[in-house]
Design a protein around this motif. Structure first.
Motif, PDB file in Angstrom:
ATOM      1  N   THR A   1      -9.409   7.762   0.144  1.00 48.95           N
ATOM      2  CA  THR A   1      -8.915   9.082   0.512  1.00 48.95           C
ATOM      3  C   THR A   1      -9.542   9.504   1.831  1.00 48.95           C
ATOM      4  N   SER A   2      -8.718  10.064   2.714  1.00 43.44           N
ATOM      5  CA  SER A   2      -9.180  10.524   4.021  1.00 43.44           C
ATOM      6  C   SER A   2     -10.085  11.738   3.877  1.00 43.44           C
ATOM      7  N   SER A   3     -10.744  12.068   4.957  1.00 44.95           N
ATOM      8  CA  SER A   3     -11.430  13.349   5.008  1.00 44.95           C
ATOM      9  C   SER A   3     -10.350  14.435   5.080  1.00 44.95           C
ATOM     10  N   THR A   4     -10.742  15.676   4.900  1.00 45.63           N
ATOM     11  CA  THR A   4      -9.789  16.782   4.907  1.00 45.63           C
ATOM     12  C   THR A   4      -9.215  16.971   6.309  1.00 45.63           C
ATOM     13  N   VAL A   5      -7.900  17.148   6.365  1.00 45.11           N
ATOM     14  CA  VAL A   5      -7.190  17.405   7.618  1.00 45.11           C
ATOM     15  C   VAL A   5      -6.714  18.854   7.580  1.00 45.11           C
ATOM     16  N   THR A   6      -7.039  19.622   8.612  1.00 48.93           N
ATOM     17  CA  THR A   6      -6.568  21.000   8.701  1.00 48.93           C
ATOM     18  C   THR A   6      -5.226  21.012   9.418  1.00 48.93           C
ATOM     19  N   VAL A   7      -4.226  21.590   8.772  1.00 50.67           N
ATOM     20  CA  VAL A   7      -2.870  21.673   9.327  1.00 50.67           C
ATOM     21  C   VAL A   7      -2.592  23.136   9.653  1.00 50.67           C
ATOM     22  N   ASN A   8      -2.391  23.416  10.930  1.00 54.66           N
ATOM     23  CA  ASN A   8      -2.131  24.782  11.380  1.00 54.66           C
ATOM     24  C   ASN A   8      -0.632  25.072  11.335  1.00 54.66           C
TER      25      ASN A   8
ATOM     26  N   LEU B   1      -5.024  12.539   2.699  1.00 56.89           N
ATOM     27  CA  LEU B   1      -4.110  11.427   2.472  1.00 56.89           C
ATOM     28  C   LEU B   1      -4.878  10.363   1.711  1.00 56.89           C
ATOM     29  N   THR B   2      -4.192   9.674   0.807  1.00 61.20           N
ATOM     30  CA  THR B   2      -4.805   8.582   0.067  1.00 61.20           C
ATOM     31  C   THR B   2      -3.945   7.340   0.207  1.00 61.20           C
ATOM     32  N   ALA B   3      -4.587   6.214   0.509  1.00 61.91           N
ATOM     33  CA  ALA B   3      -3.923   4.911   0.553  1.00 61.91           C
ATOM     34  C   ALA B   3      -4.389   4.125  -0.666  1.00 61.91           C
ATOM     35  N   SER B   4      -3.431   3.515  -1.378  1.00 58.87           N
ATOM     36  CA  SER B   4      -3.792   2.788  -2.598  1.00 58.87           C
ATOM     37  C   SER B   4      -2.850   1.613  -2.812  1.00 58.87           C
TER      38      SER B   4
ATOM     39  N   ASN C   1       4.010  19.134   5.853  1.00 61.69           N
ATOM     40  CA  ASN C   1       5.031  20.179   5.946  1.00 61.69           C
ATOM     41  C   ASN C   1       4.536  21.545   5.500  1.00 61.69           C
ATOM     42  N   THR C   2       3.241  21.653   5.257  1.00 55.47           N
ATOM     43  CA  THR C   2       2.636  22.902   4.803  1.00 55.47           C
ATOM     44  C   THR C   2       1.357  23.111   5.592  1.00 55.47           C
TER      45      THR C   2
ATOM     46  N   VAL D   1       0.848  -1.172   0.000  1.00 54.05           N
ATOM     47  CA  VAL D   1       0.000   0.000   0.000  1.00 54.05           C
ATOM     48  C   VAL D   1       0.894   1.237   0.000  1.00 54.05           C
ATOM     49  N   THR D   2       0.564   2.185  -0.849  1.00 57.32           N
ATOM     50  CA  THR D   2       1.296   3.434  -0.968  1.00 57.32           C
ATOM     51  C   THR D   2       0.443   4.582  -0.450  1.00 57.32           C
ATOM     52  N   LEU D   3       1.065   5.498   0.287  1.00 54.66           N
ATOM     53  CA  LEU D   3       0.376   6.705   0.735  1.00 54.66           C
ATOM     54  C   LEU D   3       0.766   7.872  -0.160  1.00 54.66           C
ATOM     55  N   THR D   4      -0.206   8.715  -0.501  1.00 57.68           N
ATOM     56  CA  THR D   4       0.047   9.971  -1.190  1.00 57.68           C
ATOM     57  C   THR D   4      -0.710  11.059  -0.439  1.00 57.68           C
ATOM     58  N   SER D   5      -0.321  12.310  -0.667  1.00 58.68           N
ATOM     59  CA  SER D   5      -0.953  13.421   0.021  1.00 58.68           C
ATOM     60  C   SER D   5      -1.210  14.560  -0.942  1.00 58.68           C
ATOM     61  N   SER D   6      -2.263  15.333  -0.674  1.00 58.75           N
ATOM     62  CA  SER D   6      -2.497  16.539  -1.465  1.00 58.75           C
ATOM     63  C   SER D   6      -1.532  17.647  -1.057  1.00 58.75           C
ATOM     64  N   ASP D   7      -0.790  17.460   0.055  1.00 58.64           N
ATOM     65  CA  ASP D   7       0.313  18.354   0.432  1.00 58.64           C
ATOM     66  C   ASP D   7       1.548  17.837  -0.290  1.00 58.64           C
ATOM     67  N   SER D   8       1.947  18.504  -1.364  1.00 53.25           N
ATOM     68  CA  SER D   8       3.075  18.015  -2.167  1.00 53.25           C
ATOM     69  C   SER D   8       4.389  18.011  -1.402  1.00 53.25           C
ATOM     70  N   ALA D   9       4.442  18.714  -0.265  1.00 49.02           N
ATOM     71  CA  ALA D   9       5.663  18.750   0.543  1.00 49.02           C
ATOM     72  C   ALA D   9       5.620  17.764   1.713  1.00 49.02           C
TER      73      ALA D   9
END
Length: 86
Positions: free
Chosen positions: A48-55, A38-41, A31-32, A1-9
């Motif tokens: 794909t996960s629900s949206t995570v807010t990163v402060n 996050l998506t696991a595939s 990192n942003t 399983v590979t993880l990807t993120s909409s946060d390119s950093a």
């Protein structure tokens, strides 16, 4: 399983095989600041996960805009930006 993120950093661990149908990924780091997913595939199944807010983290440094040559007595503009450790 590979993880990807909409946060390119984002820092993401390498792909892993599931053991008894599960694996706990460690070292996942956004990192942003912003809203990300996050998506696991495995190439066939994807979730794909629900949206995570990163402060943003607390400010640890300042950056200053570039200052070119100036004339004595003339005013100019300067932008100071607070930055976190990332």
């Amino acid at each position: 399983v590979t993880l990807t993120s909409s946060d390119s950093a984002a820092t993401l661990p390498s792909a892993q095989a599931l053991s008894s149908g599960a694996y706990t990924f460690t070292g996942v780091k956004f990192n942003t600041s912003g809203s990300f997913t996050l998506t696991a595939s495995d190439g066939t199944i994807s979730k794909t996960s629900s949206t995570v807010t990163v402060n943003p983290g607390a400010a640890t440094q300042f950056t200053l805009s570039s200052i070119s040559a100036q004339t004595a007595g003339a005013s100019f503009s300067l932008t100071v930006t607070a930055k976190d450790s990332l």
